[in-house]
Design a protein around this motif. Structure first.
Motif, mmCIF file in Angstrom:
data_model
loop_
_atom_site.group_PDB
_atom_site.id
_atom_site.type_symbol
_atom_site.label_atom_id
_atom_site.label_comp_id
_atom_site.label_asym_id
_atom_site.label_seq_id
_atom_site.Cartn_x
_atom_site.Cartn_y
_atom_site.Cartn_z
ATOM 1 N N ALA A 18 27.596 -17.082 146.698
ATOM 2 C CA ALA A 18 28.642 -16.892 145.417
ATOM 3 C C ALA A 18 29.374 -18.212 145.353
ATOM 4 C CB ALA A 18 29.729 -15.691 145.840
ATOM 5 N N HIS A 19 29.342 -19.269 146.623
ATOM 6 C CA HIS A 19 29.608 -20.576 146.391
ATOM 7 C C HIS A 19 31.381 -20.185 146.709
ATOM 8 C CE1 HIS A 19 26.458 -23.126 144.799
ATOM 9 N NE2 HIS A 19 25.848 -21.783 145.348
ATOM 10 N N ASP A 20 31.776 -19.194 147.276
ATOM 11 C CA ASP A 20 32.927 -18.726 147.473
ATOM 12 C C ASP A 20 33.537 -19.288 148.792
ATOM 13 O OD1 ASP A 20 35.528 -17.585 147.868
ATOM 14 O OD2 ASP A 20 35.000 -15.559 147.119
ATOM 15 N N MET A 57 28.956 -29.446 150.585
ATOM 16 C CA MET A 57 27.779 -28.835 150.395
ATOM 17 C C MET A 57 27.828 -28.117 149.105
ATOM 18 S SD MET A 57 25.251 -28.632 152.917
ATOM 19 C CE MET A 57 24.631 -27.114 152.962
ATOM 20 N N PHE A 58 28.874 -27.343 148.763
ATOM 21 C CA PHE A 58 29.081 -26.445 147.311
ATOM 22 C C PHE A 58 29.277 -27.412 146.417
ATOM 23 C CE2 PHE A 58 30.754 -22.648 150.015
ATOM 24 C CZ PHE A 58 29.438 -22.051 150.052
ATOM 25 N N ASP A 59 29.930 -28.547 146.511
ATOM 26 C CA ASP A 59 30.055 -29.648 145.311
ATOM 27 C C ASP A 59 28.780 -30.239 145.057
ATOM 28 O OD1 ASP A 59 32.667 -28.669 144.936
ATOM 29 O OD2 ASP A 59 33.501 -30.589 146.230
ATOM 30 N N ASP A 60 28.157 -30.741 146.068
ATOM 31 C CA ASP A 60 26.940 -31.668 146.378
ATOM 32 C C ASP A 60 25.744 -30.964 145.626
ATOM 33 O OD1 ASP A 60 28.722 -33.750 146.746
ATOM 34 O OD2 ASP A 60 27.706 -34.091 148.818
ATOM 35 N N ILE A 61 25.650 -29.470 146.032
ATOM 36 C CA ILE A 61 24.214 -28.824 145.663
ATOM 37 C C ILE A 61 24.821 -27.481 144.721
ATOM 38 C CG2 ILE A 61 22.393 -27.508 146.807
ATOM 39 C CD1 ILE A 61 23.050 -29.171 149.305
ATOM 40 N N PRO A 62 25.188 -27.625 143.690
ATOM 41 C CA PRO A 62 25.711 -26.578 142.888
ATOM 42 C C PRO A 62 24.623 -25.256 142.576
ATOM 43 C CG PRO A 62 25.034 -28.707 141.469
ATOM 44 C CD PRO A 62 24.725 -28.845 142.779
ATOM 45 N N ASP A 63 23.778 -25.373 142.998
ATOM 46 C CA ASP A 63 22.874 -24.199 142.890
ATOM 47 C C ASP A 63 22.235 -23.759 144.423
ATOM 48 O OD1 ASP A 63 20.835 -26.444 143.353
ATOM 49 O OD2 ASP A 63 19.483 -25.231 142.101
ATOM 50 N N TYR A 83 16.905 -19.871 155.598
ATOM 51 C CA TYR A 83 16.260 -20.830 154.531
ATOM 52 C C TYR A 83 17.508 -21.382 153.425
ATOM 53 C CZ TYR A 83 13.247 -23.030 150.993
ATOM 54 O OH TYR A 83 12.801 -23.853 150.355
ATOM 55 N N TRP A 84 18.096 -22.596 153.624
ATOM 56 C CA TRP A 84 18.978 -22.887 152.571
ATOM 57 C C TRP A 84 18.210 -23.803 151.592
ATOM 58 C CZ3 TRP A 84 22.900 -24.623 156.870
ATOM 59 C CH2 TRP A 84 23.434 -23.550 157.659
ATOM 60 N N PHE A 85 18.647 -23.664 150.320
ATOM 61 C CA PHE A 85 17.810 -24.640 149.463
ATOM 62 C C PHE A 85 18.628 -24.750 148.129
ATOM 63 C CE2 PHE A 85 16.247 -20.372 148.876
ATOM 64 C CZ PHE A 85 16.251 -20.148 147.410
#
Length: 119
Positions: A18-20, A57-63, A83-85
């Motif tokens: 959720a990028h929360d 991380m959340f800012d640099d990898i929006p998805d 697995y993070w992607f």
């Protein structure tokens, strides 16, 4: 997994996907200690250090997406294979696979060892 440990690992993954950031940080104790044995210079001390790392991380990898592949619990320790992607803002692909070992106290992560590597 035992209920307390499985709950915090599930909350962690849900917050990641959720990028929360606030929900993610709520999974950790204030005095959290994290280490990466293969990269000792990347040790994390305290939840504010977690905030700094994961907000980036959340800012640099929006998805950014987190996939929990397997998990297990022994006592107050949880093992999780991840697995993070995603795709970085500059268009390059991001991918990491590996395992984390998490020390759980009162439904929060008190310490962790990360064995995550780029793929």
């Amino acid at each position: 997994m035992k209920s307390g440990q499985s709950i915090v690992v599930k909350r962690l993954q849900q917050a990641q996907n959720a990028h929360d950031l606030e929900a993610f940080l709520a999974c950790f104790t204030s005095n959290f200690q994290g280490e990466q044995p293969a990269h000792p210079e990347k040790a994390v001390h305290g939840v504010e250090h977690v905030r700094k790392n994961w907000s980036t991380m959340f800012d640099d990898i929006p998805d950014f997406h987190s996939e929990l592949l397997r998990s297990a619990v022994e006592g107050d320790t949880a093992w999780a294979e991840w697995y993070w992607f995603g795709t970085r803002c500059d268009g390059t692909r991001f991918g990491m696979r590996g395992a984390t070992i998490l020390g759980i106290q009162a439904d929060q992560i008190e310490w962790a060892r990360l064995y995550m590597e780029p793929v």
